[in-house]
Design an enzyme around this catalytic site. Structure first.
Site, PDB file in Angstrom:
ATOM      1  CG  ASP A 297      -9.614  -0.291   8.237  1.00 20.17           C
ATOM      2  OD1 ASP A 297     -10.028  -0.689   9.345  1.00 20.17           O
ATOM      3  OD2 ASP A 297     -10.141  -0.610   7.159  1.00 20.17           O
TER       4      ASP A 297
ATOM      5  CB  SER B 230     -15.484  -0.937  10.709  1.00 17.32           C
ATOM      6  OG  SER B 230     -15.830  -2.124  10.014  1.00 17.32           O
TER       7      SER B 230
ATOM      8  CG  HIS C 116     -11.673  -0.903   3.099  1.00 14.67           C
ATOM      9  ND1 HIS C 116     -11.146  -1.366   4.290  1.00 14.67           N
ATOM     10  CD2 HIS C 116     -10.733  -1.166   2.149  1.00 14.67           C
ATOM     11  CE1 HIS C 116      -9.946  -1.883   4.062  1.00 14.67           C
ATOM     12  NE2 HIS C 116      -9.686  -1.781   2.772  1.00 14.67           N
TER      13      HIS C 116
ATOM     14  CG  MET D 106     -14.071  -8.165   3.603  1.00 11.05           C
ATOM     15  SD  MET D 106     -13.453  -8.977   5.074  1.00 11.05           S
ATOM     16  CE  MET D 106     -13.256  -7.573   6.181  1.00 11.05           C
TER      17      MET D 106
ATOM     18  CG  MET E 294     -10.528  -5.064   2.025  1.00 10.12           C
ATOM     19  SD  MET E 294     -10.850  -5.386   3.769  1.00 10.12           S
ATOM     20  CE  MET E 294     -12.422  -4.541   3.931  1.00 10.12           C
TER      21      MET E 294
ATOM     22  CG  ASP F  77     -14.382  -3.075   6.682  1.00  8.06           C
ATOM     23  OD1 ASP F  77     -13.514  -2.472   6.016  1.00  8.06           O
ATOM     24  OD2 ASP F  77     -14.534  -2.919   7.907  1.00  8.06           O
TER      25      ASP F  77
HETATM   26  C1  DX5 Z   1     -10.282  -5.275   8.327  1.00  7.52           C
HETATM   27  C2  DX5 Z   1     -11.270  -4.163   8.042  1.00  7.52           C
HETATM   28  C3  DX5 Z   1     -11.403  -3.211   9.162  1.00  7.52           C
HETATM   29  C4  DX5 Z   1     -11.917  -3.835  10.423  1.00  7.52           C
HETATM   30  C5  DX5 Z   1     -11.446  -3.032  11.583  1.00  7.52           C
HETATM   31  O1  DX5 Z   1     -10.169  -6.063   7.216  1.00  7.52           O
HETATM   32  O2  DX5 Z   1     -10.873  -3.431   6.903  1.00  7.52           O
HETATM   33  O3  DX5 Z   1     -12.181  -2.076   8.823  1.00  7.52           O
HETATM   34  O4  DX5 Z   1     -13.289  -3.964  10.461  1.00  7.52           O
HETATM   35  O5  DX5 Z   1     -11.817  -3.698  12.725  1.00  7.52           O
HETATM   36  P1  DX5 Z   1     -11.141  -3.435  14.121  1.00  7.52           P
HETATM   37  O6  DX5 Z   1     -11.301  -1.978  14.413  1.00  7.52           O
HETATM   38  O7  DX5 Z   1     -11.901  -4.319  15.039  1.00  7.52           O
HETATM   39  O8  DX5 Z   1      -9.683  -3.807  13.979  1.00  7.52           O
HETATM   40 ZN    ZN Z   2     -11.888  -1.379   6.446  1.00  7.47          ZN
END
Ligand code: DX5
Ligand code: ZN
Length: 213
Positions: A173, A8, A64, A35, A66, A33
């Site tokens: 994830d 990620s 992804h 967001m 969110m 990611d």
């Molecule tokens: C969390 C994200 C993940 C995150 C994972 O909201 O969707 O993809 O970046 O990070 P680590 O591997 O550090 O938990």
């Molecule tokens: Zn993610």
């Protein structure tokens, strides 16, 4: 079974994104990611950065989302270079429609489940999905510890997918690292996302190889 590894870029240095992507060239996918500060407390990146990442790597982009109302942005992320687009079940009132809309863009379709969410709402859409993303932390931030309670959910999904003879991938994830990757693989995960575990490693290729198994 070895897993696919999707680092990620949330944990990467965005000032030097191209060079950061070079350091993870041995991975299988790049996890992005997105967001919006509404579905999750944090705000990260949009199609502009996805487009920049696309120019800097040959790996498939695993986006992804969110975000609330993800249908509004599917085309934009596809145009920016997303190969896989995952929406959250909790953010979609008409999940079947959202999955169809992802496929209409030409991308592979995934649905993500928060740690508290049952896999049950996927019962009638599983056949149409390329991927189910099981969140093993509450989404919003990198570097959190995994929530142990997600393991039975991964196992139940793996059994359902196998029973129906589907090719749907299970992606996990949150909190994945070399020390726990095997537990996820044994539970039935096919794709492992890792942010901090890869980008904080001195040897990123070795971290990717260890997570892959
Ligand atoms: C969390 C994200 C993940 C995150 C994972 O909201 O969707 O993809 O970046 O990070 P680590 O591997 O550090 O938990
Ligand atoms: Zn993610």
């Amino acid at each position: 079974m070895p897993a696919l590894v999707a680092p990620s870029i949330l944990s990467a240095d965005f000032a030097r994104l191209g060079a950061e992507l070079d350091t993870i060239a041995s991975a299988d996918w790049v996890h992005v990611d997105v967001m919006d500060g509404r579905f999750v407390p944090n705000i990260t990146i949009g199609p502009l950065v996805v487009e920049a990442a696309k120019r800097s790597t040959k790996l498939p982009l695993d986006v992804h989302l969110m975000i609330v109302e993800p249908d509004r942005y599917l085309e934009d992320f596809r145009r920016a270079g997303a190969d896989w687009i995952t929406v959250h079940a909790e953010a979609c009132t008409h999940l079947d429609r959202s999955i169809q809309a992802i496929h209409a863009t030409g991308a592979k379709a995934g649905v993500a489940l928060n740690p508290h969410s049952s896999e049950q709402p996927l019962d009638y859409v599983l056949e149409t999905l390329d991927l189910v993303l099981v969140m093993s932390v509450n989404p919003g931030f990198g570097g959190q510890s995994l929530i142990e309670r997600v393991f039975p959910k991964i196992e139940r999904l793996a059994t359902a997918i196998q029973k129906r003879g589907l090719k749907t991938l299970i992606e996990v994830d949150g909190g994945v690292k070399p020390a726990n990757a095997q537990r996820f693989r044994d539970a039935g995960a096919n794709v492992l996302v890792a942010g901090s575990a890869v980008f904080s490693a001195t040897d990123r290729a070795a971290a990717i190889a260890a997570i892959r198994g």
